[in-house]
Design a protein around this motif. Structure first.
Motif, PDB file in Angstrom:
ATOM      1  N   GLN A 132       0.844  -1.120   0.068  1.00  0.00           N
ATOM      2  CA  GLN A 132      -0.186  -0.105   0.060  1.00  0.00           C
ATOM      3  C   GLN A 132       0.943   1.310  -0.062  1.00  0.00           C
ATOM      4  OE1 GLN A 132      -2.631  -0.657   3.473  1.00  0.00           O
ATOM      5  NE2 GLN A 132      -3.971  -1.952   2.096  1.00  0.00           N
ATOM      6  N   TYR A 133       2.020   1.133   0.549  1.00  0.00           N
ATOM      7  CA  TYR A 133       3.007   2.501   0.718  1.00  0.00           C
ATOM      8  C   TYR A 133       3.408   2.653  -0.618  1.00  0.00           C
ATOM      9  CZ  TYR A 133       7.130   5.404   1.998  1.00  0.00           C
ATOM     10  OH  TYR A 133       7.652   6.327   2.043  1.00  0.00           O
ATOM     11  N   GLN A 134       3.665   1.522  -1.446  1.00  0.00           N
ATOM     12  CA  GLN A 134       4.310   1.686  -2.741  1.00  0.00           C
ATOM     13  C   GLN A 134       3.174   2.069  -3.937  1.00  0.00           C
ATOM     14  OE1 GLN A 134       6.094  -1.935  -4.083  1.00  0.00           O
ATOM     15  NE2 GLN A 134       6.669  -1.312  -6.226  1.00  0.00           N
ATOM     16  N   HIS A 135       2.098   1.623  -3.684  1.00  0.00           N
ATOM     17  CA  HIS A 135       0.976   2.066  -4.920  1.00  0.00           C
ATOM     18  C   HIS A 135      -0.220   2.830  -4.491  1.00  0.00           C
ATOM     19  CE1 HIS A 135       2.986  -1.074  -7.330  1.00  0.00           C
ATOM     20  NE2 HIS A 135       3.203  -2.008  -6.320  1.00  0.00           N
ATOM     21  N   ASN A 136      -0.254   3.111  -3.178  1.00  0.00           N
ATOM     22  CA  ASN A 136      -1.419   4.001  -2.697  1.00  0.00           C
ATOM     23  C   ASN A 136      -0.759   5.427  -2.441  1.00  0.00           C
ATOM     24  OD1 ASN A 136      -3.467   5.677  -1.691  1.00  0.00           O
ATOM     25  ND2 ASN A 136      -4.302   3.707  -0.237  1.00  0.00           N
ATOM     26  N   LEU A 137      -0.662   6.282  -3.470  1.00  0.00           N
ATOM     27  CA  LEU A 137       0.095   7.596  -3.287  1.00  0.00           C
ATOM     28  C   LEU A 137      -0.490   8.563  -2.220  1.00  0.00           C
ATOM     29  CD1 LEU A 137       1.230   7.957  -7.057  1.00  0.00           C
ATOM     30  CD2 LEU A 137       2.331   6.630  -5.278  1.00  0.00           C
ATOM     31  N   PRO A 138      -1.579   8.763  -2.084  1.00  0.00           N
ATOM     32  CA  PRO A 138      -1.929   9.735  -0.971  1.00  0.00           C
ATOM     33  C   PRO A 138      -1.488   9.248   0.201  1.00  0.00           C
ATOM     34  CG  PRO A 138      -3.764   9.468  -2.557  1.00  0.00           C
ATOM     35  CD  PRO A 138      -2.701   8.237  -2.823  1.00  0.00           C
ATOM     36  N   TYR A 139      -1.695   7.857   0.568  1.00  0.00           N
ATOM     37  CA  TYR A 139      -1.419   7.041   1.628  1.00  0.00           C
ATOM     38  C   TYR A 139       0.290   7.350   1.988  1.00  0.00           C
ATOM     39  CZ  TYR A 139      -1.014   3.500   5.583  1.00  0.00           C
ATOM     40  OH  TYR A 139      -1.146   3.040   6.805  1.00  0.00           O
ATOM     41  N   GLN A 140       0.954   6.978   0.828  1.00  0.00           N
ATOM     42  CA  GLN A 140       2.416   7.204   0.881  1.00  0.00           C
ATOM     43  C   GLN A 140       2.791   8.561   1.370  1.00  0.00           C
ATOM     44  OE1 GLN A 140       5.556   7.747  -2.205  1.00  0.00           O
ATOM     45  NE2 GLN A 140       5.103   5.616  -2.440  1.00  0.00           N
TER      46      GLN A 140
ATOM     47  N   LYS B 194     -13.815  10.128   2.146  1.00  0.00           N
ATOM     48  CA  LYS B 194     -14.536  10.976   1.280  1.00  0.00           C
ATOM     49  C   LYS B 194     -13.921  12.301   0.648  1.00  0.00           C
ATOM     50  CE  LYS B 194     -18.279  10.549   4.490  1.00  0.00           C
ATOM     51  NZ  LYS B 194     -18.912  11.198   5.978  1.00  0.00           N
ATOM     52  N   GLU B 195     -12.689  12.201   0.902  1.00  0.00           N
ATOM     53  CA  GLU B 195     -11.764  13.449   0.452  1.00  0.00           C
ATOM     54  C   GLU B 195     -10.685  12.819  -0.830  1.00  0.00           C
ATOM     55  OE1 GLU B 195     -12.340  16.167   1.509  1.00  0.00           O
ATOM     56  OE2 GLU B 195     -13.533  15.668   3.194  1.00  0.00           O
ATOM     57  N   VAL B 196      -9.918  11.956  -0.593  1.00  0.00           N
ATOM     58  CA  VAL B 196      -9.053  11.276  -1.718  1.00  0.00           C
ATOM     59  C   VAL B 196      -9.402   9.825  -1.896  1.00  0.00           C
ATOM     60  CG1 VAL B 196      -7.503  12.825  -1.117  1.00  0.00           C
ATOM     61  CG2 VAL B 196      -7.449  10.601   0.060  1.00  0.00           C
ATOM     62  N   PRO B 197      -9.307   9.611  -3.335  1.00  0.00           N
ATOM     63  CA  PRO B 197      -9.554   7.913  -3.694  1.00  0.00           C
ATOM     64  C   PRO B 197      -8.201   7.266  -3.257  1.00  0.00           C
ATOM     65  CG  PRO B 197      -8.555   9.201  -5.660  1.00  0.00           C
ATOM     66  CD  PRO B 197      -8.816  10.305  -4.454  1.00  0.00           C
ATOM     67  N   LEU B 198      -8.743   6.197  -2.174  1.00  0.00           N
ATOM     68  CA  LEU B 198      -7.574   5.317  -1.293  1.00  0.00           C
ATOM     69  C   LEU B 198      -7.510   4.063  -2.277  1.00  0.00           C
ATOM     70  CD1 LEU B 198      -8.324   6.590   2.386  1.00  0.00           C
ATOM     71  CD2 LEU B 198      -6.033   7.102   0.871  1.00  0.00           C
ATOM     72  N   SER B 199      -6.977   3.718  -3.077  1.00  0.00           N
ATOM     73  CA  SER B 199      -6.567   2.681  -3.801  1.00  0.00           C
ATOM     74  C   SER B 199      -5.329   2.382  -4.487  1.00  0.00           C
ATOM     75  CB  SER B 199      -7.809   2.696  -5.181  1.00  0.00           C
ATOM     76  OG  SER B 199      -7.617   1.332  -5.846  1.00  0.00           O
TER      77      SER B 199
ATOM     78  N   ASN C 240      -8.417  -5.671   3.873  1.00  0.00           N
ATOM     79  CA  ASN C 240      -8.466  -4.324   3.031  1.00  0.00           C
ATOM     80  C   ASN C 240      -7.066  -4.239   2.425  1.00  0.00           C
ATOM     81  OD1 ASN C 240     -11.025  -2.936   3.662  1.00  0.00           O
ATOM     82  ND2 ASN C 240      -9.960  -1.463   4.624  1.00  0.00           N
ATOM     83  N   PHE C 241      -6.651  -5.172   1.504  1.00  0.00           N
ATOM     84  CA  PHE C 241      -5.443  -5.014   0.901  1.00  0.00           C
ATOM     85  C   PHE C 241      -5.365  -3.938  -0.211  1.00  0.00           C
ATOM     86  CE2 PHE C 241      -8.062  -7.442  -1.953  1.00  0.00           C
ATOM     87  CZ  PHE C 241      -7.522  -7.250  -3.352  1.00  0.00           C
ATOM     88  N   ASN C 242      -6.409  -3.398  -0.842  1.00  0.00           N
ATOM     89  CA  ASN C 242      -6.234  -2.360  -1.859  1.00  0.00           C
ATOM     90  C   ASN C 242      -6.324  -1.021  -1.357  1.00  0.00           C
ATOM     91  OD1 ASN C 242      -6.275  -1.611  -4.529  1.00  0.00           O
ATOM     92  ND2 ASN C 242      -8.189  -0.911  -4.389  1.00  0.00           N
ATOM     93  N   SER C 243      -6.980  -0.817  -0.352  1.00  0.00           N
ATOM     94  CA  SER C 243      -7.178   0.564   0.200  1.00  0.00           C
ATOM     95  C   SER C 243      -6.073   0.922   1.361  1.00  0.00           C
ATOM     96  CB  SER C 243      -8.657   0.999   0.871  1.00  0.00           C
ATOM     97  OG  SER C 243      -8.876  -0.128   1.607  1.00  0.00           O
TER      98      SER C 243
END
Length: 370
Positions: free
Chosen positions: A44-52, A80-85, A320-323
């Motif tokens: 998720q750190y690698q591919h979910n950029l807002p989360y990174q 609700k604010e950003v796409p977490l995927s 929740n492996f994708n978000s």
């Protein structure tokens, strides 16, 4: 780009394989949970950029995070604010959406595949609601998936019917609300034949059921093995009942022991649900399966509170492996030896702490941090 996409696809498939094995095999060790949580966090750190971006500002990288407890939690309103995927949102097999707010903003949870969500639901539902019963006649007090394609609850209930319902299972709503003729027929049939019956649906639907049964002056005594599942609270769609009164009315009108009246606690932003073991005593202790763990924290400090102290629930859901696996809810709770007590929505200082967490996440994830 193609090579990068292929690498990510292989990573995702590897996680899905590991998750499938983990979910299907119980008991599991804390070490196994931790290893899988860290693998998913790295992905998720690698591919979910807002989360990174958020994690980097907090100094939490896969190299530095050594335990699932240290994985940065995301406030639930961030959905609700950003796409977490991790994958392209447009390519999702399903998009589950929250019921919205007074502003009409709905959180979105993207699922590139429902393989793990469905496995999580069915394994958990079988153990906690079905128990030793393979199939049961089910009545559903909620709209169909076709009517509500973005509802995680509609999908959850459809899965319950598909996997555990007999061929005589039915949805019990029509265009005007509860289909009382059919519902009365179902309850009468169960009572007369002795065939166990299950009602499953939104909590507010049962309040309407009480009102309709009171109008016609009917009560039932459903046969042994019957059970009831309610979920979702009232959502301002009916008069609100105190918990003890709600379960007493379920037992009075339907003749089902309160120990067989199960409440499911779930949120759109998770892929796993929590259950109690009946509601003879309320509030009841909620607990989840081995692939989800819960902490109770002080949202102003982010630190865990002592067992028995009130705080805000944080769930780490491996399904929740994708978000994001780890979510700060807006639900108050108290940790117990067997799970947690759900005490309602946050207010006061807890609400302020959750709001600060949302602002912080948006600030960092949107790239506005200095």
């Amino acid at each position: 780009m193609f090579g990068k996409d292929l690498k990510q696809m292989n990573q995702q498939q590897d996680i899905i394989r590991n998750l499938t094995t983990f979910i299907e095999n119980n008991p599991s060790s804390d070490e196994d949970f931790n290893d899988l949580a860290l693998q998913i966090f790295s992905y998720q750190y690698q591919h979910n950029l807002p989360y990174q971006a958020f994690c980097r500002q907090k100094g939490k990288t896969p190299r530095l995070v050594k335990t699932w407890r240290d994985i940065p939690f995301v406030p639930i309103n961030a959905f609700k604010e950003v796409p977490l995927s991790c994958t392209e949102p447009e390519a999702a097999e399903a998009v589950f959406m929250t019921s919205g707010t007074t502003k009409g903003i709905r959180g979105k949870h993207y699922h590139p595949t429902l393989e793990i969500y469905d496995l999580s639901m069915t394994v958990n539902f079988k153990q906690r609601f079905m128990k030793d019963t393979e199939k049961i006649r089910i009545g559903v007090l909620f709209p169909t998936e076709k009517e509500m394609p973005n509802s995680s609850l509609a999908h959850y209930l459809a899965l319950a019917v598909q996997e555990f319902g007999t061929e005589d299972s039915h949805y019990l709503l029509n265009d005007s609300g509860l289909d009382m003729d059919r519902l009365l027929g179902e309850l009468t049939y169960a009572e007369e034949t002795g065939e166990p019956y299950a009602l499953i649906g939104a909590s507010y639907s049962y309040v309407h059921l009480f009102e309709e049964l009171e109008k016609v002056g009917k009560t039932f005594s459903l046969p042994k093995g019957s059970r009831i599942l309610d979920t979702g609270g009232y959502k301002n769609q009916s008069k609100e009942l105190e918990l003890n009164e709600f379960y007493q009315l379920l037992s009075t009108y339907l003749g089902v022991d309160r120990r067989e009246c199960i409440n499911m606690y779930g949120v759109t932003e998770l892929s796993t649900q929590f259950y109690d073991d009946g509601n003879e005593v309320v509030p009841s202790v909620k607990s989840g399966p081995h692939w989800i763990k819960t902490r109770v924290i002080n949202p102003l400090t982010g630190e865990e509170v002592e067992k028995g102290e009130r705080g805000v629930l944080v769930h780490c859901d491996l399904a929740n492996f994708n978000s994001v696996t780890t979510i700060l809810t807006e639900d108050l709770g108290v940790q117990t030896d067997d799970g947690f007590l759900l005490l309602g929505r946050v207010k006061g200082a807890e609400a302020r702490g959750c709001s600060i967490a949302v602002e912080e996440f948006i600030h960092f994830a949107s790239g506005t941090a200095k």
